[in-house]
Motif scaffolding. Sequence first.
Motif, PDB file in Angstrom:
ATOM      1  N   GLY A 265      -3.369  -1.994 -17.119  1.00 57.81           N
ATOM      2  CA  GLY A 265      -2.250  -1.388 -17.822  1.00 57.81           C
ATOM      3  C   GLY A 265      -1.018  -1.184 -16.971  1.00 57.81           C
ATOM      4  O   GLY A 265       0.048  -0.809 -17.487  1.00 57.81           O
ATOM      5  N   LEU A 266      -1.119  -1.441 -15.657  1.00 61.33           N
ATOM      6  CA  LEU A 266      -0.008  -1.144 -14.768  1.00 61.33           C
ATOM      7  C   LEU A 266       1.256  -1.965 -15.034  1.00 61.33           C
ATOM      8  O   LEU A 266       2.358  -1.431 -14.977  1.00 61.33           O
ATOM      9  CB  LEU A 266      -0.459  -1.308 -13.313  1.00 61.33           C
ATOM     10  N   PRO A 267       1.163  -3.279 -15.315  1.00 61.75           N
ATOM     11  CA  PRO A 267       2.395  -4.019 -15.591  1.00 61.75           C
ATOM     12  C   PRO A 267       3.185  -3.470 -16.771  1.00 61.75           C
ATOM     13  O   PRO A 267       4.423  -3.505 -16.762  1.00 61.75           O
ATOM     14  CB  PRO A 267       1.888  -5.448 -15.873  1.00 61.75           C
ATOM     15  N   LYS A 268       2.509  -2.950 -17.775  1.00 64.08           N
ATOM     16  CA  LYS A 268       3.208  -2.378 -18.927  1.00 64.08           C
ATOM     17  C   LYS A 268       4.008  -1.140 -18.540  1.00 64.08           C
ATOM     18  O   LYS A 268       4.952  -0.753 -19.224  1.00 64.08           O
ATOM     19  CB  LYS A 268       2.201  -2.023 -20.027  1.00 64.08           C
ATOM     20  N   LEU A 269       3.614  -0.518 -17.434  1.00 64.23           N
ATOM     21  CA  LEU A 269       4.325   0.667 -16.936  1.00 64.23           C
ATOM     22  C   LEU A 269       5.378   0.307 -15.904  1.00 64.23           C
ATOM     23  O   LEU A 269       6.012   1.190 -15.324  1.00 64.23           O
ATOM     24  CB  LEU A 269       3.319   1.645 -16.328  1.00 64.23           C
ATOM     25  N   GLY A 270       5.558  -0.981 -15.661  1.00 60.72           N
ATOM     26  CA  GLY A 270       6.587  -1.417 -14.725  1.00 60.72           C
ATOM     27  C   GLY A 270       6.100  -1.703 -13.325  1.00 60.72           C
ATOM     28  O   GLY A 270       6.897  -2.039 -12.442  1.00 60.72           O
ATOM     29  N   TYR A 271       4.793  -1.587 -13.081  1.00 62.19           N
ATOM     30  CA  TYR A 271       4.251  -1.843 -11.744  1.00 62.19           C
ATOM     31  C   TYR A 271       3.955  -3.330 -11.577  1.00 62.19           C
ATOM     32  O   TYR A 271       3.477  -3.983 -12.498  1.00 62.19           O
ATOM     33  CB  TYR A 271       2.992  -1.016 -11.503  1.00 62.19           C
ATOM     34  N   ASP A 272       4.235  -3.820 -10.379  1.00 57.13           N
ATOM     35  CA  ASP A 272       4.119  -5.251 -10.108  1.00 57.13           C
ATOM     36  C   ASP A 272       3.232  -5.457  -8.883  1.00 57.13           C
ATOM     37  O   ASP A 272       3.548  -4.953  -7.802  1.00 57.13           O
ATOM     38  CB  ASP A 272       5.516  -5.828  -9.852  1.00 57.13           C
ATOM     39  N   PRO A 273       2.102  -6.182  -9.011  1.00 52.46           N
ATOM     40  CA  PRO A 273       1.245  -6.439  -7.848  1.00 52.46           C
ATOM     41  C   PRO A 273       1.997  -7.076  -6.687  1.00 52.46           C
ATOM     42  O   PRO A 273       1.688  -6.814  -5.523  1.00 52.46           O
ATOM     43  CB  PRO A 273       0.172  -7.371  -8.402  1.00 52.46           C
ATOM     44  N   ALA A 274       2.997  -7.907  -6.993  1.00 50.25           N
ATOM     45  CA  ALA A 274       3.749  -8.572  -5.931  1.00 50.25           C
ATOM     46  C   ALA A 274       4.617  -7.603  -5.138  1.00 50.25           C
ATOM     47  O   ALA A 274       5.068  -7.928  -4.038  1.00 50.25           O
ATOM     48  CB  ALA A 274       4.616  -9.680  -6.525  1.00 50.25           C
ATOM     49  N   SER A 275       4.870  -6.414  -5.688  1.00 48.56           N
ATOM     50  CA  SER A 275       5.669  -5.413  -4.989  1.00 48.56           C
ATOM     51  C   SER A 275       4.820  -4.466  -4.163  1.00 48.56           C
ATOM     52  O   SER A 275       5.354  -3.602  -3.459  1.00 48.56           O
ATOM     53  CB  SER A 275       6.485  -4.587  -6.005  1.00 48.56           C
ATOM     54  N   GLY A 276       3.507  -4.590  -4.242  1.00 45.04           N
ATOM     55  CA  GLY A 276       2.629  -3.724  -3.476  1.00 45.04           C
ATOM     56  C   GLY A 276       2.854  -3.866  -1.984  1.00 45.04           C
ATOM     57  O   GLY A 276       3.261  -4.923  -1.492  1.00 45.04           O
ATOM     58  N   ALA A 277       2.592  -2.790  -1.243  1.00 40.32           N
ATOM     59  CA  ALA A 277       2.908  -2.780   0.183  1.00 40.32           C
ATOM     60  C   ALA A 277       2.166  -3.873   0.947  1.00 40.32           C
ATOM     61  O   ALA A 277       2.730  -4.503   1.853  1.00 40.32           O
ATOM     62  CB  ALA A 277       2.590  -1.410   0.770  1.00 40.32           C
ATOM     63  N   GLU A 278       0.885  -4.103   0.618  1.00 39.09           N
ATOM     64  CA  GLU A 278       0.128  -5.134   1.340  1.00 39.09           C
ATOM     65  C   GLU A 278       0.745  -6.515   1.183  1.00 39.09           C
ATOM     66  O   GLU A 278       0.791  -7.306   2.137  1.00 39.09           O
ATOM     67  CB  GLU A 278      -1.323  -5.165   0.873  1.00 39.09           C
ATOM     68  N   LYS A 279       1.211  -6.815  -0.028  1.00 36.23           N
ATOM     69  CA  LYS A 279       1.824  -8.125  -0.269  1.00 36.23           C
ATOM     70  C   LYS A 279       3.082  -8.289   0.574  1.00 36.23           C
ATOM     71  O   LYS A 279       3.308  -9.336   1.198  1.00 36.23           O
ATOM     72  CB  LYS A 279       2.168  -8.276  -1.751  1.00 36.23           C
ATOM     73  N   VAL A 280       3.908  -7.253   0.597  1.00 38.10           N
ATOM     74  CA  VAL A 280       5.161  -7.304   1.364  1.00 38.10           C
ATOM     75  C   VAL A 280       4.869  -7.448   2.855  1.00 38.10           C
ATOM     76  O   VAL A 280       5.473  -8.274   3.552  1.00 38.10           O
ATOM     77  CB  VAL A 280       5.993  -6.040   1.088  1.00 38.10           C
ATOM     78  N   LEU A 281       3.928  -6.672   3.352  1.00 34.66           N
ATOM     79  CA  LEU A 281       3.597  -6.726   4.778  1.00 34.66           C
ATOM     80  C   LEU A 281       2.977  -8.066   5.168  1.00 34.66           C
ATOM     81  O   LEU A 281       3.281  -8.614   6.231  1.00 34.66           O
ATOM     82  CB  LEU A 281       2.633  -5.587   5.127  1.00 34.66           C
ATOM     83  N   THR A 282       2.112  -8.588   4.306  1.00 29.54           N
ATOM     84  CA  THR A 282       1.468  -9.869   4.612  1.00 29.54           C
ATOM     85  C   THR A 282       2.499 -10.990   4.696  1.00 29.54           C
ATOM     86  O   THR A 282       2.457 -11.821   5.618  1.00 29.54           O
ATOM     87  CB  THR A 282       0.411 -10.199   3.548  1.00 29.54           C
ATOM     88  N   LEU A 283       3.421 -11.026   3.754  1.00 29.34           N
ATOM     89  CA  LEU A 283       4.465 -12.053   3.787  1.00 29.34           C
ATOM     90  C   LEU A 283       5.327 -11.924   5.037  1.00 29.34           C
ATOM     91  O   LEU A 283       5.668 -12.921   5.679  1.00 29.34           O
ATOM     92  CB  LEU A 283       5.333 -11.954   2.532  1.00 29.34           C
ATOM     93  N   ALA A 284       5.668 -10.684   5.396  1.00 28.06           N
ATOM     94  CA  ALA A 284       6.485 -10.470   6.591  1.00 28.06           C
ATOM     95  C   ALA A 284       5.728 -10.898   7.852  1.00 28.06           C
ATOM     96  O   ALA A 284       6.319 -11.487   8.771  1.00 28.06           O
ATOM     97  CB  ALA A 284       6.880  -9.002   6.689  1.00 28.06           C
ATOM     98  N   ALA A 285       4.426 -10.622   7.900  1.00 24.96           N
ATOM     99  CA  ALA A 285       3.635 -11.030   9.061  1.00 24.96           C
ATOM    100  C   ALA A 285       3.589 -12.550   9.182  1.00 24.96           C
ATOM    101  O   ALA A 285       3.748 -13.099  10.279  1.00 24.96           O
ATOM    102  CB  ALA A 285       2.222 -10.459   8.950  1.00 24.96           C
ATOM    103  N   ARG A 286       3.382 -13.216   8.070  1.00 20.72           N
ATOM    104  CA  ARG A 286       3.325 -14.678   8.101  1.00 20.72           C
ATOM    105  C   ARG A 286       4.671 -15.276   8.487  1.00 20.72           C
ATOM    106  O   ARG A 286       4.735 -16.250   9.243  1.00 20.72           O
ATOM    107  CB  ARG A 286       2.853 -15.203   6.745  1.00 20.72           C
ATOM    108  N   ASP A 287       5.747 -14.690   7.989  1.00 19.55           N
ATOM    109  CA  ASP A 287       7.081 -15.184   8.330  1.00 19.55           C
ATOM    110  C   ASP A 287       7.377 -15.020   9.814  1.00 19.55           C
ATOM    111  O   ASP A 287       8.171 -15.780  10.385  1.00 19.55           O
ATOM    112  CB  ASP A 287       8.146 -14.441   7.510  1.00 19.55           C
ATOM    113  N   ASN A 288       6.754 -14.027  10.431  1.00 21.34           N
ATOM    114  CA  ASN A 288       7.015 -13.739  11.841  1.00 21.34           C
ATOM    115  C   ASN A 288       5.892 -14.189  12.761  1.00 21.34           C
ATOM    116  O   ASN A 288       5.896 -13.852  13.952  1.00 21.34           O
ATOM    117  CB  ASN A 288       7.260 -12.238  12.019  1.00 21.34           C
TER     118      ASN A 288
END
Length: 306
Positions: A154-177
């Motif tokens: 039900g989270l997407p209906k409330l505006g939450y996005d799995p892609a915005s989760g902290a782990e996703k952001v950190l993982t992408l930043a780690a791979r980029d660096n």
Amino acid sequence: MSLKSLFAVAVAPLALLFSPIAFGQAAPAPAPAAQPRPADPALWMVRDADTTIYLFGTVHVLKPGLSWFDSAVKTAFDKSDTLVLELMDPEPAAMQSLLVKTALAPAGSKPVADQLPADKRDAYLKAMADIGVPPAAFDTLQPWVAGITLSVAGLPKLGYDPASGAEKVLTLAARDNGKPVIGLETAEQQLGYFSSMPPTLQLAFLGSVVDDYPKLGTELGKMVDQWAAGDPEALGATMNEGMRDTPELARILLTDRNARWAKWIEARLQKPGTVFLAVGAGHLAGADSVQAFLAKDQVKVERIRY
């Protein structure tokens, strides 16, 4: 706090790996806000002469537009050689294989809806209808699978996005660096936490999720606000509200894991380097937090104020 909301700030991001069921039929999230919302979540540090380990509490699913990966958090991340998460996402094929091994109910089991107490069945069916998942999808599965699915779908209906989760952001930043990323646990371990629960505890978990489903938006919003304000004391108090009724579940999903992770940190201090360790914020809040277990072993944890 509800068990449902617990998944966003404490329980492992395993739940997000259920995307084919949990997110596939959910309504799309609303467009992100034009103006970023500032956030300053709590950050800690453990160190000795040649090792520094940053401890950062995450929320596994966030709304777009929350600005948290900056200031001291970004500085600590940039200084780190390695990113450590609760779990590294397994390959889809491997995850599917694990689900087949762990999620199937024993032969002859009743459908999940029929296993629930009579006073919870209507609410369960209504919640499943709300997320657009037919209850029959769980007829051959153990109750915990329905509980996890209902906890996140039900989270997407409330505006939450799995892609915005902290782990996703950190993982992408780690791979980029070019930073190595390692996991404290495996998907097999995390699935095992649920599949090894006795049926009574699985049904207690599912029943609690059903009870709390209508309150998800309010409770999760409260916890995200506490996280964004860098207030682990308030977050811990909110979490503890939901722990009293299911202490065995709290032991499996929080307390025992926090104790093991504290030992991992102590062992890692024996090797030089700088580590950014990011786990669900609930693991770094409350009386049984990772920091509390470190303190029992006389390991000093310093809060970084910013």
